[in-house]
Design a protein around this motif. Structure first.
Motif, mmCIF file in Angstrom:
data_model
loop_
_atom_site.group_PDB
_atom_site.id
_atom_site.type_symbol
_atom_site.label_atom_id
_atom_site.label_comp_id
_atom_site.label_asym_id
_atom_site.label_seq_id
_atom_site.Cartn_x
_atom_site.Cartn_y
_atom_site.Cartn_z
ATOM 1 N N TRP A 290 6.997 -28.464 32.273
ATOM 2 C CA TRP A 290 6.654 -27.054 32.489
ATOM 3 C C TRP A 290 7.797 -26.145 32.019
ATOM 4 O O TRP A 290 8.050 -25.102 32.584
ATOM 5 C CB TRP A 290 6.295 -26.789 33.951
ATOM 6 C CG TRP A 290 5.246 -27.720 34.440
ATOM 7 C CD1 TRP A 290 5.449 -28.858 35.164
ATOM 8 C CD2 TRP A 290 3.838 -27.650 34.215
ATOM 9 N NE1 TRP A 290 4.248 -29.479 35.405
ATOM 10 C CE2 TRP A 290 3.245 -28.761 34.840
ATOM 11 C CE3 TRP A 290 3.031 -26.745 33.549
ATOM 12 C CZ2 TRP A 290 1.876 -28.989 34.811
ATOM 13 C CZ3 TRP A 290 1.667 -26.969 33.532
ATOM 14 C CH2 TRP A 290 1.107 -28.089 34.152
ATOM 15 N N ASN A 291 8.462 -26.566 30.952
ATOM 16 C CA ASN A 291 9.564 -25.810 30.369
ATOM 17 C C ASN A 291 9.045 -25.014 29.179
ATOM 18 O O ASN A 291 8.372 -25.577 28.310
ATOM 19 C CB ASN A 291 10.648 -26.777 29.892
ATOM 20 C CG ASN A 291 11.970 -26.480 30.496
ATOM 21 O OD1 ASN A 291 12.209 -25.376 30.953
ATOM 22 N ND2 ASN A 291 12.839 -27.473 30.501
ATOM 23 N N PHE A 292 9.401 -23.750 29.112
ATOM 24 C CA PHE A 292 8.935 -22.883 28.034
ATOM 25 C C PHE A 292 10.123 -22.093 27.481
ATOM 26 O O PHE A 292 10.260 -20.902 27.754
ATOM 27 C CB PHE A 292 7.841 -21.938 28.548
ATOM 28 C CG PHE A 292 6.682 -22.658 29.174
ATOM 29 C CD1 PHE A 292 5.668 -23.165 28.380
ATOM 30 C CD2 PHE A 292 6.617 -22.847 30.544
ATOM 31 C CE1 PHE A 292 4.599 -23.845 28.952
ATOM 32 C CE2 PHE A 292 5.555 -23.515 31.125
ATOM 33 C CZ PHE A 292 4.542 -24.023 30.321
ATOM 34 N N PRO A 293 10.992 -22.761 26.718
ATOM 35 C CA PRO A 293 12.192 -22.093 26.226
ATOM 36 C C PRO A 293 11.865 -20.912 25.308
ATOM 37 O O PRO A 293 10.915 -20.952 24.533
ATOM 38 C CB PRO A 293 12.938 -23.194 25.460
ATOM 39 C CG PRO A 293 11.942 -24.265 25.213
ATOM 40 C CD PRO A 293 10.864 -24.128 26.241
ATOM 41 N N GLY A 294 12.642 -19.864 25.459
ATOM 42 C CA GLY A 294 12.495 -18.691 24.612
ATOM 43 C C GLY A 294 11.397 -17.738 25.035
ATOM 44 O O GLY A 294 11.176 -16.723 24.381
ATOM 45 N N CYS A 295 10.693 -18.050 26.108
ATOM 46 C CA CYS A 295 9.599 -17.188 26.562
ATOM 47 C C CYS A 295 10.051 -16.294 27.711
ATOM 48 O O CYS A 295 10.815 -16.719 28.572
ATOM 49 C CB CYS A 295 8.413 -18.027 27.050
ATOM 50 S SG CYS A 295 7.589 -18.906 25.732
ATOM 51 N N ASP A 296 9.552 -15.068 27.707
ATOM 52 C CA ASP A 296 9.741 -14.171 28.841
ATOM 53 C C ASP A 296 8.606 -14.330 29.842
ATOM 54 O O ASP A 296 8.792 -14.117 31.039
ATOM 55 C CB ASP A 296 9.788 -12.711 28.388
ATOM 56 C CG ASP A 296 11.012 -12.408 27.535
ATOM 57 O OD1 ASP A 296 12.091 -12.967 27.828
ATOM 58 O OD2 ASP A 296 10.884 -11.633 26.573
ATOM 59 N N PHE A 297 7.424 -14.675 29.335
ATOM 60 C CA PHE A 297 6.236 -14.820 30.167
ATOM 61 C C PHE A 297 5.459 -16.057 29.743
ATOM 62 O O PHE A 297 5.405 -16.385 28.558
ATOM 63 C CB PHE A 297 5.299 -13.606 30.023
ATOM 64 C CG PHE A 297 5.878 -12.338 30.565
ATOM 65 C CD1 PHE A 297 5.706 -11.995 31.895
ATOM 66 C CD2 PHE A 297 6.601 -11.485 29.743
ATOM 67 C CE1 PHE A 297 6.244 -10.821 32.400
ATOM 68 C CE2 PHE A 297 7.137 -10.311 30.235
ATOM 69 C CZ PHE A 297 6.960 -9.979 31.563
ATOM 70 N N VAL A 298 4.851 -16.733 30.725
ATOM 71 C CA VAL A 298 3.905 -17.804 30.459
ATOM 72 C C VAL A 298 2.601 -17.382 31.124
ATOM 73 O O VAL A 298 2.564 -17.097 32.317
ATOM 74 C CB VAL A 298 4.379 -19.153 31.010
ATOM 75 C CG1 VAL A 298 3.367 -20.242 30.681
ATOM 76 C CG2 VAL A 298 5.749 -19.509 30.446
ATOM 77 N N LEU A 299 1.548 -17.315 30.335
ATOM 78 C CA LEU A 299 0.259 -16.805 30.793
ATOM 79 C C LEU A 299 -0.724 -17.955 30.945
ATOM 80 O O LEU A 299 -1.031 -18.647 29.973
ATOM 81 C CB LEU A 299 -0.281 -15.786 29.789
ATOM 82 C CG LEU A 299 0.718 -14.722 29.318
ATOM 83 C CD1 LEU A 299 0.118 -13.884 28.202
ATOM 84 C CD2 LEU A 299 1.167 -13.864 30.479
ATOM 85 N N PHE A 300 -1.176 -18.180 32.166
ATOM 86 C CA PHE A 300 -2.171 -19.208 32.459
ATOM 87 C C PHE A 300 -3.494 -18.494 32.690
ATOM 88 O O PHE A 300 -3.745 -17.960 33.770
ATOM 89 C CB PHE A 300 -1.772 -20.010 33.705
ATOM 90 C CG PHE A 300 -0.466 -20.739 33.574
ATOM 91 C CD1 PHE A 300 -0.429 -22.021 33.056
ATOM 92 C CD2 PHE A 300 0.721 -20.143 33.971
ATOM 93 C CE1 PHE A 300 0.773 -22.704 32.939
ATOM 94 C CE2 PHE A 300 1.925 -20.812 33.866
ATOM 95 C CZ PHE A 300 1.960 -22.100 33.349
ATOM 96 N N ASP A 301 -4.333 -18.485 31.672
ATOM 97 C CA ASP A 301 -5.572 -17.721 31.741
ATOM 98 C C ASP A 301 -6.668 -18.522 32.430
ATOM 99 O O ASP A 301 -7.050 -19.581 31.954
ATOM 100 C CB ASP A 301 -6.023 -17.327 30.331
ATOM 101 C CG ASP A 301 -7.126 -16.292 30.340
ATOM 102 O OD1 ASP A 301 -7.614 -15.932 31.424
ATOM 103 O OD2 ASP A 301 -7.499 -15.842 29.251
ATOM 104 N N ASP A 302 -7.150 -18.034 33.525
ATOM 105 C CA ASP A 302 -8.301 -18.556 34.246
ATOM 106 C C ASP A 302 -8.071 -19.957 34.808
ATOM 107 O O ASP A 302 -8.321 -20.960 34.145
ATOM 108 C CB ASP A 302 -9.559 -18.535 33.377
ATOM 109 C CG ASP A 302 -10.822 -18.792 34.187
ATOM 110 O OD1 ASP A 302 -10.733 -18.987 35.419
ATOM 111 O OD2 ASP A 302 -11.898 -18.789 33.591
ATOM 112 N N TYR A 303 -7.639 -20.000 36.036
ATOM 113 C CA TYR A 303 -7.349 -21.268 36.700
ATOM 114 C C TYR A 303 -8.533 -22.236 36.683
ATOM 115 O O TYR A 303 -8.326 -23.446 36.664
ATOM 116 C CB TYR A 303 -6.898 -21.024 38.146
ATOM 117 C CG TYR A 303 -6.638 -22.307 38.872
ATOM 118 C CD1 TYR A 303 -5.500 -23.050 38.604
ATOM 119 C CD2 TYR A 303 -7.554 -22.808 39.782
ATOM 120 C CE1 TYR A 303 -5.265 -24.253 39.238
ATOM 121 C CE2 TYR A 303 -7.335 -24.017 40.420
ATOM 122 C CZ TYR A 303 -6.189 -24.730 40.146
ATOM 123 O OH TYR A 303 -5.967 -25.921 40.764
ATOM 124 N N THR A 304 -9.743 -21.747 36.664
ATOM 125 C CA THR A 304 -10.893 -22.657 36.667
ATOM 126 C C THR A 304 -10.854 -23.604 35.469
ATOM 127 O O THR A 304 -11.373 -24.715 35.542
ATOM 128 C CB THR A 304 -12.238 -21.900 36.680
ATOM 129 O OG1 THR A 304 -12.286 -21.000 35.580
ATOM 130 C CG2 THR A 304 -12.420 -21.126 37.967
#
Length: 126
Positions: free
Chosen positions: A69-83
């Motif tokens: 769950w590492n996202f280097p260089g990102c300011d935001f991680v967007l998880f669209d729609d948990y379903t």
């Protein structure tokens, strides 16, 4: 049509005015019934030019597990729609990490934003 454009402009203004505040919170949960603009808000954020990873499908969600769950260089991680992700074999690990991020208040990592329909995933939080 005019109303939809006005709503999009309002969303742009909201993101622009609040993006610095959003960076101070490790996780943001956008919840509401379908059609309330959760996904639209994430798409607008992605188009705003900030560095983000936009996760929209199960395969991408599952592959994030392999990177811890590492996202280097990102300011935001967007998880669209948990379903979309609720049947992942890694969802329990994801929620454990989500909670740990809240408990630690770690603002040095990217902000995670999750879109969720009301009452869809609360059982996974236990």
């Amino acid at each position: 049509m005019r109303e939809a454009k006005a709503e999009a402009a309002d969303l742009d203004n909201c993101i622009e005015e609040n993006i610095e505040d959003w960076k101070k919170i490790p996780n943001i949960l956008l919840r509401g019934p379908p059609g309330t603009g959760k996904s639209q808000a994430m798409k607008q954020l992605e188009r705003s030019g900030v560095k983000c990873k936009y996760i929209q499908d199960l395969a991408t969600f599952n592959s994030a597990h392999s990177t811890q769950w590492n996202f280097p260089g990102c300011d935001f991680v967007l998880f669209d729609d948990y379903t979309t992700f609720k049947d992942s074999p890694y969802r329990k690990e994801f929620w454990t990490l989500w909670k740990r991020r809240v408990d630690l208040g770690d603002t040095h990592n990217p902000v995670w934003i999750m879109g969720m329909n009301d009452c869809v995933a609360y059982r996974d939080w236990e």
